[in-house]
Design a protein around this motif. Structure first.
Motif, PDB file in Angstrom:
ATOM      1  N   GLU A 129       0.842  -1.189   0.000  1.00 40.68           N
ATOM      2  CA  GLU A 129       0.000   0.000   0.000  1.00 40.68           C
ATOM      3  C   GLU A 129       0.887   1.253   0.000  1.00 40.68           C
ATOM      4  N   GLU A 130       0.338   2.364  -0.407  1.00 37.94           N
ATOM      5  CA  GLU A 130       1.087   3.616  -0.404  1.00 37.94           C
ATOM      6  C   GLU A 130       1.473   4.019   1.015  1.00 37.94           C
ATOM      7  N   ARG A 131       2.683   4.551   1.148  1.00 40.46           N
ATOM      8  CA  ARG A 131       3.133   5.126   2.410  1.00 40.46           C
ATOM      9  C   ARG A 131       3.521   6.576   2.162  1.00 40.46           C
ATOM     10  N   VAL A 132       3.119   7.456   3.010  1.00 37.04           N
ATOM     11  CA  VAL A 132       3.535   8.850   2.917  1.00 37.04           C
ATOM     12  C   VAL A 132       4.958   8.960   3.479  1.00 37.04           C
ATOM     13  N   VAL A 133       5.877   9.475   2.670  1.00 35.82           N
ATOM     14  CA  VAL A 133       7.267   9.571   3.111  1.00 35.82           C
ATOM     15  C   VAL A 133       7.727  11.010   3.300  1.00 35.82           C
ATOM     16  N   TYR A 134       6.937  11.964   2.822  1.00 34.94           N
ATOM     17  CA  TYR A 134       7.366  13.357   2.939  1.00 34.94           C
ATOM     18  C   TYR A 134       6.157  14.267   2.802  1.00 34.94           C
ATOM     19  N   THR A 135       6.084  15.270   3.667  1.00 35.13           N
ATOM     20  CA  THR A 135       5.047  16.290   3.586  1.00 35.13           C
ATOM     21  C   THR A 135       5.669  17.548   2.996  1.00 35.13           C
ATOM     22  N   ILE A 136       5.119  18.031   1.899  1.00 35.03           N
ATOM     23  CA  ILE A 136       5.717  19.089   1.104  1.00 35.03           C
ATOM     24  C   ILE A 136       5.417  20.454   1.726  1.00 35.03           C
ATOM     25  N   PRO A 137       6.437  21.205   2.137  1.00 35.99           N
ATOM     26  CA  PRO A 137       6.182  22.493   2.805  1.00 35.99           C
ATOM     27  C   PRO A 137       5.558  23.528   1.886  1.00 35.99           C
ATOM     28  N   GLU A 138       5.904  23.511   0.609  1.00 35.91           N
ATOM     29  CA  GLU A 138       5.428  24.551  -0.309  1.00 35.91           C
ATOM     30  C   GLU A 138       3.931  24.478  -0.570  1.00 35.91           C
ATOM     31  N   THR A 139       3.297  23.348  -0.251  1.00 36.77           N
ATOM     32  CA  THR A 139       1.852  23.223  -0.444  1.00 36.77           C
ATOM     33  C   THR A 139       1.139  22.866   0.863  1.00 36.77           C
ATOM     34  N   THR A 140       1.774  23.142   1.982  1.00 37.30           N
ATOM     35  CA  THR A 140       1.187  22.883   3.294  1.00 37.30           C
ATOM     36  C   THR A 140       0.840  24.206   3.970  1.00 37.30           C
ATOM     37  N   PRO A 141      -0.446  24.534   4.092  1.00 40.02           N
ATOM     38  CA  PRO A 141      -0.828  25.801   4.735  1.00 40.02           C
ATOM     39  C   PRO A 141      -0.213  25.932   6.121  1.00 40.02           C
ATOM     40  N   GLY A 142       0.280  27.113   6.431  1.00 38.48           N
ATOM     41  CA  GLY A 142       0.915  27.377   7.714  1.00 38.48           C
ATOM     42  C   GLY A 142       2.418  27.276   7.672  1.00 38.48           C
ATOM     43  N   ASN A 143       2.970  26.578   6.656  1.00 42.29           N
ATOM     44  CA  ASN A 143       4.416  26.492   6.521  1.00 42.29           C
ATOM     45  C   ASN A 143       4.951  27.787   5.932  1.00 42.29           C
ATOM     46  N   GLU A 144       6.162  28.176   6.342  1.00 39.85           N
ATOM     47  CA  GLU A 144       6.742  29.435   5.875  1.00 39.85           C
ATOM     48  C   GLU A 144       7.002  29.451   4.373  1.00 39.85           C
ATOM     49  N   HIS A 145       7.106  28.267   3.754  1.00 40.86           N
ATOM     50  CA  HIS A 145       7.362  28.187   2.313  1.00 40.86           C
ATOM     51  C   HIS A 145       6.071  28.038   1.497  1.00 40.86           C
ATOM     52  N   TYR A 146       4.937  28.035   2.181  1.00 42.80           N
ATOM     53  CA  TYR A 146       3.646  27.827   1.503  1.00 42.80           C
ATOM     54  C   TYR A 146       3.227  29.060   0.714  1.00 42.80           C
ATOM     55  N   HIS A 147       2.624  28.816  -0.441  1.00 39.07           N
ATOM     56  CA  HIS A 147       1.955  29.856  -1.214  1.00 39.07           C
ATOM     57  C   HIS A 147       0.695  29.231  -1.805  1.00 39.07           C
ATOM     58  N   GLU A 148      -0.400  29.941  -1.748  1.00 39.86           N
ATOM     59  CA  GLU A 148      -1.675  29.368  -2.154  1.00 39.86           C
ATOM     60  C   GLU A 148      -1.707  28.961  -3.621  1.00 39.86           C
ATOM     61  N   ASN A 149      -0.851  29.537  -4.455  1.00 41.23           N
ATOM     62  CA  ASN A 149      -0.824  29.194  -5.871  1.00 41.23           C
ATOM     63  C   ASN A 149       0.245  28.161  -6.240  1.00 41.23           C
TER      64      ASN A 149
END
Length: 401
Positions: free
Chosen positions: A321-341
């Motif tokens: 089954e799929e395993r999540v290995v990384y949460t991407i900061p650029e598309t995670t709301p609240g992260n300093e690298h996040y941008h809505e677009n």
């Protein structure tokens, strides 16, 4: 944030953000003809020294101003070839995109050499460099179409590059970011990959049996006497096709598909192909002796923030089954690298950088933004991200000795 080094790899996969830092050396001309080729790169040792010596890095230099795709091929124990798709290019000393004359071309390549401890050098290449009409390395015959790089591998000293041909989408709206469509696949054969890319001899071998979306090729891998193509049927069902390396240049014949009765049958018959698993397409499939399994990295589904992995003891399955290995900061709301677009895509493993002592995998992925002006003015967008994650070794019990 880097997580502490572990003496043994964890049984569980952690969500890790490990942006890697490398030291860049002044530009030097790379003469690849002096390198000793790896005849079959799928047999190359992943602990050859690159992991300890240096890591991938993509500075804006030589007029290369960012790209995506990030396909990597080890040329020898200290040298990696990177192949990019759509790339911004400019003049030789240019380091910003928001400069008149900046162009975007369909593909570029780079060579990274890691000859000294903690130091590396990278050189970028495309055709007609620093002219008013720069051209990509790979070009289709049909005017207006372009090639994106899907995957690549070495076979008996020759480089094979899987190219996805892209054309204009009919009736696309003027503001449609995805104003393109896939029209077919071609395999480029380079018989002198150890020469400077500007002097490559490129032969194009069309792949008439594959067509998106029913037989779209998502990734490929070499195993023993076959090259295996993973087919993403409408991005919902994943299937498998292979071709013997003995007649690999004959792209009209010699393909076999993995059938529903779990046997190999001649041809390419989508209706009779076995379903390896349901779910999204892959980007890389590499064998890891530390877990005695094939490790598949999955593409990032649109506007999501997770990179996922599957594992299997055999290419034909059973796949985990799929395993999540990384949460991407650029598309995670609240992260300093996040941008809505922002949106992210194409995570790929750099298997030549795998560290067998610590079980660390090096991967790249791409960040884009719906607002073209934002991309033009922010160089950190549309430049490959480099991350490190830990490979699970629950079956083998620990890292390689």
């Amino acid at each position: 944030m880097m997580i502490p080094r572990m003496l043994r790899c964890s049984v569980l996969l952690f969500l890790i953000l490990a942006v890697t830092s490398c030291v860049h050396t002044p530009p030097l001309y790379v003469n690849l003809s002096q390198h000793n080729p790896i005849i079959d790169d799928y047999k190359a040792l992943t602990n050859a020294g690159l992991a300890q010596r240096c890591c991938p890095e993509f500075p804006l230099k030589d007029g290369w101003l960012g790209g995506d795709g990030d396909v990597s091929v080890p040329l020898d124990a200290t040298t990696t070839l990177f192949l990019f798709s759509d790339s911004y290019v400019g003049q030789q000393n240019q380091t910003k995109r928001n400069v008149p004359g900046t162009k975007i071309i369909a593909n570029t390549v780079a060579i990274q050499s890691c000859k000294w401890e903690d130091e590396s050098e990278i050189n970028y290449f495309w055709n007609r460099m620093y002219t008013s009409n720069p051209r990509p390395v790979f070009e289709p015959k049909k005017h207006g179409n372009k090639f994106w790089v899907n995957d690549a591998f070495l076979l008996e000293g020759k480089l094979y590059v899987l190219l996805e041909e892209i054309g204009e989408k009919e009736n696309a709206a003027p503001d449609d970011v995805f104003n393109f469509t896939q029209v077919g696949y071609t395999m480029a054969k380079i018989d002198n990959p150890y020469d400077t890319p500007l002097t490559w001899n490129i032969d194009y071998l069309p792949l008439p049996g594959f067509q998106h979306p029913q037989t779209g090729i998502s990734c490929l891998t070499r195993h023993k006497e076959y090259v295996y193509f993973f087919i993403n049927n409408n991005d919902r069902v994943q299937q498998l096709v292979r071709k013997a390396v003995t007649d690999f240049e004959d792209m009209d014949h010699g393909f076999e598909y993995f059938a529903r009765d779990r046997s190999w049958q001649s041809g390419i018959e989508t209706a009779d192909m076995d379903t390896l698993f349901t779910g999204f397409r892959c980007t890389t499939v590499k064998y890891h002796s530390a877990v005695k399994k094939w490790v598949m990295i999955k593409d990032i589904q649109f506007k999501t923030n997770e990179i996922k992995m599957r594992c299997s003891p055999e290419l034909t399955g059973p796949w985990s089954e799929e395993r999540v290995v990384y949460t991407i900061p650029e598309t995670t709301p609240g992260n300093e690298h996040y941008h809505e677009n922002n949106f992210c895509y194409l995570p790929r493993e750099c298997t030549q950088n795998y560290n067998s002592k610590s079980c660390e995998m090096v991967m790249t992925y791409d960040v884009n933004n719906f607002d073209l002006s934002y991309v033009i003015n922010h160089e950190l967008i549309y430049t490959p991200r480099v991350i490190t994650i830990y490979l699970p070794v629950e079956e083998s019990g620990g890292p390689e000795e």
